[in-house]
Design an enzyme around this catalytic site. Structure first.
Site, PDB file in Angstrom:
ATOM      1  N   LYS A   1      25.696  44.537 -20.900  1.00 25.79           N
ATOM      2  CA  LYS A   1      24.595  43.754 -20.324  1.00 25.79           C
ATOM      3  C   LYS A   1      24.829  43.496 -18.841  1.00 25.79           C
ATOM      4  O   LYS A   1      23.898  43.507 -18.034  1.00 25.79           O
ATOM      5  CB  LYS A   1      24.447  42.426 -21.070  1.00 25.79           C
TER       6      LYS A   1
ATOM      7  N   ARG B   1      25.835  42.070 -36.214  1.00 31.02           N
ATOM      8  CA  ARG B   1      27.208  41.539 -36.228  1.00 31.02           C
ATOM      9  C   ARG B   1      27.212  40.083 -36.675  1.00 31.02           C
ATOM     10  O   ARG B   1      28.103  39.636 -37.396  1.00 31.02           O
ATOM     11  CB  ARG B   1      27.832  41.659 -34.825  1.00 31.02           C
TER      12      ARG B   1
ATOM     13  N   ASP C   1      22.575  46.651 -27.717  1.00 29.82           N
ATOM     14  CA  ASP C   1      23.424  45.468 -27.941  1.00 29.82           C
ATOM     15  C   ASP C   1      22.657  44.390 -28.698  1.00 29.82           C
ATOM     16  O   ASP C   1      23.207  43.722 -29.568  1.00 29.82           O
ATOM     17  CB  ASP C   1      23.946  44.908 -26.618  1.00 29.82           C
TER      18      ASP C   1
ATOM     19  N   HIS D   1      29.630  35.487 -16.244  1.00 28.21           N
ATOM     20  CA  HIS D   1      29.298  35.397 -17.660  1.00 28.21           C
ATOM     21  C   HIS D   1      30.402  34.626 -18.375  1.00 28.21           C
ATOM     22  O   HIS D   1      31.573  34.753 -18.031  1.00 28.21           O
ATOM     23  CB  HIS D   1      29.185  36.811 -18.254  1.00 28.21           C
TER      24      HIS D   1
ATOM     25  N   SER E   1      29.767  44.549 -25.697  1.00 24.79           N
ATOM     26  CA  SER E   1      28.508  43.798 -25.737  1.00 24.79           C
ATOM     27  C   SER E   1      28.275  43.098 -24.386  1.00 24.79           C
ATOM     28  O   SER E   1      27.206  43.207 -23.781  1.00 24.79           O
ATOM     29  CB  SER E   1      28.589  42.782 -26.876  1.00 24.79           C
TER      30      SER E   1
END
Ligand code: URA
Length: 442
Positions: A187, A168, A161, A82, A183
């Site tokens: 995931k 946010r 999230d 990620h 967050s």
């Protein structure tokens, strides 16, 4: 327990316990807490922070707020990757085929771009026919077919999230280390990976503007990984300038093809090979081997065409179209609107990632709002990067739209001004930024 007490406790710098965090996450997920209280709580977290334990509890509660993917029926160590987001970040479409060509199963769940950063899902959808809606029940078949898959994050994966992130985004509470760490990690944990490699971008075109905050984010995510029993490696990369020379969806995929042919810019390869080596290192294949050796083996996959072939397999397996030479058919072609040339001799001192990302968005390559339609052909080509010598009259950058531009001349002019601000030419030599700032491995 009530939400006002939690807001006040956090506002006054208190530490929340597991029950309080669970209460918050349930209330967000079932919508029983109103947005104004969630927003006030997020702002309190942004100011007062959360300690490691609170961040880990928040992450685990968010990961349990929806379905958890069970990848245990896929043999082998499943490593996920990620990035915290950047401009010109085309690492995933190269990294996946490289790693999969070692027989390592890659299940990659990616997001769409929002704001100035691009999204991997959008980039893959610039290929005609490519579908990113992959049903978790078919993950195993996909992996058996080509060793990897690229899917969009489904609505039922960490839904808390999804809701928090949208709030946010509009309440100025994105840049909080515990909120970003929870967050991302919620995931990744819900996605079912056994091990995780994170690309933590740092610089003007990233959420983390300096190395100290990037390091702190890395430390938090590694600590969450430990508690969740998933090894996490963090690679801190520079996002002072965009990665590579293309920014935009089809344009970036064209650069991806160059790299998969063993050609292209070394800065992109450096990040891809470093990330790939970290991923391999977390599997039995790479354990015990030096990173340099693993990077060389990955480079060989680019040079010998194996990664190119694997990429073609991925495209076909997800419904994408290939031409007879194995390259994908794109939904549109970039249309060259204007090229800007250097006005003086010197060295490139700045090619600011944030300005380039915003300019690319203005051209239609990104979304200003979630519902915006993307112009797949739009974007920017950068001919010169920081530290490179430039002569008066040499090309600096080209602006592109797609064949059917989504934006008018006013937006193109604005993009041009942003790009002119992004570039600075100095008379003295300038040190190019290092692509890899540091690596923290388990
Ligand atoms: N990416 C995410 O998924 N979440 C954040 O908070 C920031 C970047």
């Amino acid at each position: 327990m009530n939400m006002l007490e939690l807001i006040e406790k956090k506002r006054d710098g208190g530490v929340l316990n597991k029950d309080e965090i669970d209460f918050f996450v349930h209330g967000v997920t079932d919508r029983s807490i109103p947005d104004y209280q969630i927003s006030a709580f997020l702002m309190a977290v942004l100011w007062k922070g959360m300690d490691d334990e609170e961040t880990a509890e928040l992450t685990m509660a968010m990961s349990r707020s929806g379905k958890i993917c069970d990848l245990s029926n896929i043999p082998g160590t499943k490593v996920d990757k990620h990035s915290t987001g950047g401009v010109g970040d085309k690492v995933t479409p190269i990294l996946l085929p490289v790693v999969a060509s070692f027989g390592i199963p890659c299940v990659k769940l990616s997001g769409r771009g929002l704001g100035f950063t691009g999204g991997t899902i959008d980039k893959f959808e610039s290929i005609k026919g490519f579908s990113t809606s992959v049903d978790p029940s078919s993950f195993k078949d996909r992996i058996e077919e080509c060793g990897m898959l690229l899917g969009g994050q489904t609505a039922d994966l960490a839904p808390c999230d999804k809701y928090l992130y949208a709030l946010r985004d509009v309440t100025g509470t994105v840049p909080s280390i515990p909120l970003i760490a929870s967050s991302i990690m919620s995931k990744k944990i819900a996605g079912g990976a056994d091990a995780i490699v994170l690309d933590i971008t740092c610089g003007s075109g990233a959420f983390m503007k300096d190395e100290a905050s990037a390091g702190e984010l890395a430390r938090r995510m590694i600590s969450i990984g430990k508690l969740a029993g998933r090894p996490v490696s963090c690679v801190m990369t520079s996002m002072q300038q965009p990665l590579g020379e293309m920014v935009g969806n089809v344009l970036e995929m064209q650069e991806v093809l160059q790299i998969l042919r063993g050609e292209g810019r070394e800065d992109v390869k450096k990040v891809v090979l470093t990330m790939a080596a970290e991923m391999l290192h977390l599997t039995p294949y790479g354990r015990g081997l030096e990173r340099e050796e693993l990077m060389e083996r990955c480079r060989e996959k680019l040079n010998n065409g194996e990664a190119w072939d694997k990429f073609g397999e991925l495209v076909l397996s997800q419904g994408g179209m290939l031409q007879s030479d194995g390259s994908p058919v794109f939904v549109d072609q970039p249309f060259d609107v204007m090229t800007v040339y250097a006005e003086k001799d010197g060295y490139i001192a700045s090619c600011d990632a944030l300005s380039v990302g915003e300019a690319s968005c203005l051209l239609g390559a990104g979304r200003m709002e979630k519902e915006d339609k993307i112009d797949m052909g739009a974007g920017i080509r950068l001919y010169k990067k920081i530290g490179e010598k430039v002569k008066r009259g040499e090309e600096l950058f080209t602006l592109y739209t797609g064949s059917d531009p989504q934006v008018g001349d006013d937006r193109i002019d604005e993009a041009l001004f942003k790009m002119q601000d992004a570039y600075e030419i100095a008379s003295d030599p300038v040190e190019p930024p290092k692509e890899i700032l540091s690596i923290i491995s388990p």
